[in-house]
Design a protein around this motif. Structure first.
Motif, mmCIF file in Angstrom:
data_model
loop_
_atom_site.group_PDB
_atom_site.id
_atom_site.type_symbol
_atom_site.label_atom_id
_atom_site.label_comp_id
_atom_site.label_asym_id
_atom_site.label_seq_id
_atom_site.Cartn_x
_atom_site.Cartn_y
_atom_site.Cartn_z
ATOM 1 N N MET A 1 -5.527 -6.146 2.195
ATOM 2 C CA MET A 1 -5.198 -4.975 1.409
ATOM 3 C C MET A 1 -4.179 -4.149 2.191
ATOM 4 S SD MET A 1 -7.762 -2.088 -0.185
ATOM 5 C CE MET A 1 -8.598 -3.300 -1.154
ATOM 6 N N ASN A 2 -3.114 -3.725 1.524
ATOM 7 C CA ASN A 2 -2.088 -2.981 2.249
ATOM 8 C C ASN A 2 -2.332 -1.477 2.166
ATOM 9 O OD1 ASN A 2 -0.796 -1.841 -0.076
ATOM 10 N ND2 ASN A 2 0.291 -3.753 -0.409
ATOM 11 N N SER A 3 -1.569 -0.747 2.930
ATOM 12 C CA SER A 3 -1.744 0.696 3.052
ATOM 13 C C SER A 3 -1.559 1.408 1.713
ATOM 14 C CB SER A 3 -0.769 1.248 4.084
ATOM 15 O OG SER A 3 -0.929 2.628 4.229
ATOM 16 N N GLN A 4 -0.608 0.935 0.910
ATOM 17 C CA GLN A 4 -0.364 1.558 -0.398
ATOM 18 C C GLN A 4 -1.573 1.365 -1.320
ATOM 19 O OE1 GLN A 4 3.145 0.149 -2.406
ATOM 20 N NE2 GLN A 4 3.257 1.959 -3.694
ATOM 21 N N ASP A 5 -2.174 0.182 -1.292
ATOM 22 C CA ASP A 5 -3.383 -0.069 -2.079
ATOM 23 C C ASP A 5 -4.518 0.838 -1.623
ATOM 24 O OD1 ASP A 5 -2.107 -2.093 -3.517
ATOM 25 O OD2 ASP A 5 -2.918 -3.685 -2.251
ATOM 26 N N ASN A 6 -4.661 0.963 -0.291
ATOM 27 C CA ASN A 6 -5.694 1.841 0.253
ATOM 28 C C ASN A 6 -5.483 3.265 -0.208
ATOM 29 O OD1 ASN A 6 -6.861 -0.261 1.644
ATOM 30 N ND2 ASN A 6 -5.994 0.308 3.608
ATOM 31 N N THR A 7 -4.252 3.749 -0.104
ATOM 32 C CA THR A 7 -3.951 5.127 -0.492
ATOM 33 C C THR A 7 -4.323 5.357 -1.950
ATOM 34 O OG1 THR A 7 -2.183 5.294 1.138
ATOM 35 C CG2 THR A 7 -2.119 6.846 -0.693
ATOM 36 N N PHE A 8 -3.989 4.413 -2.810
ATOM 37 C CA PHE A 8 -4.330 4.544 -4.226
ATOM 38 C C PHE A 8 -5.843 4.617 -4.413
ATOM 39 C CE2 PHE A 8 -5.244 2.655 -8.416
ATOM 40 C CZ PHE A 8 -4.612 3.595 -9.214
ATOM 41 N N GLN A 9 -6.582 3.763 -3.742
ATOM 42 C CA GLN A 9 -8.033 3.776 -3.859
ATOM 43 C C GLN A 9 -8.618 5.060 -3.280
ATOM 44 O OE1 GLN A 9 -9.414 0.033 -2.217
ATOM 45 N NE2 GLN A 9 -9.460 -0.853 -4.262
ATOM 46 N N PHE A 10 -8.077 5.535 -2.169
ATOM 47 C CA PHE A 10 -8.564 6.773 -1.570
ATOM 48 C C PHE A 10 -8.340 7.946 -2.524
ATOM 49 C CE2 PHE A 10 -7.377 4.854 2.810
ATOM 50 C CZ PHE A 10 -8.488 4.019 2.757
ATOM 51 N N MET A 11 -7.194 7.962 -3.192
ATOM 52 C CA MET A 11 -6.906 9.036 -4.152
ATOM 53 C C MET A 11 -7.865 8.964 -5.340
ATOM 54 S SD MET A 11 -4.761 11.089 -3.071
ATOM 55 C CE MET A 11 -3.594 11.212 -1.753
ATOM 56 N N GLN A 12 -8.198 7.762 -5.762
ATOM 57 C CA GLN A 12 -9.176 7.618 -6.847
ATOM 58 C C GLN A 12 -10.527 8.196 -6.423
ATOM 59 O OE1 GLN A 12 -8.809 3.330 -7.621
ATOM 60 N NE2 GLN A 12 -8.163 3.863 -9.698
ATOM 61 N N ILE A 13 -10.934 7.943 -5.198
ATOM 62 C CA ILE A 13 -12.195 8.483 -4.684
ATOM 63 C C ILE A 13 -12.117 10.001 -4.634
ATOM 64 C CG2 ILE A 13 -13.689 8.647 -2.657
ATOM 65 C CD1 ILE A 13 -12.831 5.683 -2.060
ATOM 66 N N ALA A 14 -11.004 10.523 -4.119
ATOM 67 C CA ALA A 14 -10.840 11.974 -4.027
ATOM 68 C C ALA A 14 -10.903 12.619 -5.408
ATOM 69 C CB ALA A 14 -9.520 12.315 -3.348
#
Length: 63
Positions: A1-14
């Motif tokens: 999983m790349n950083s951009q995918d992580n960022t998107f998932q983190f924003m969904q959690i937020a």
């Protein structure tokens, strides 16, 4: 999983917890706007990325 995918998932959690955070801030008398929240979302993303990397490293140790 790349950083951009992580960022998107983190924003969904937020965003999932944003209503709860807004409620707490309202109770404390802190007004929440998109301009005010952006630096905190960036900080949240950094924290989540570091936590993800830590968990990934710990998981690799157990293998």
């Amino acid at each position: 999983m790349n950083s951009q995918d992580n960022t998107f998932q983190f924003m969904q959690i937020a965003m999932k917890y944003l209503p709860e955070a807004k409620e707490q801030l309202d109770k404390a008398g802190v007004e929440l706007s998109m301009e005010l929240i952006e630096p905190f979302m960036n900080l949240f993303t950094k924290v989540m990325e570091e936590a993800y990397e830590l968990g990934l490293a710990e998981g690799r140790k157990e293998i």
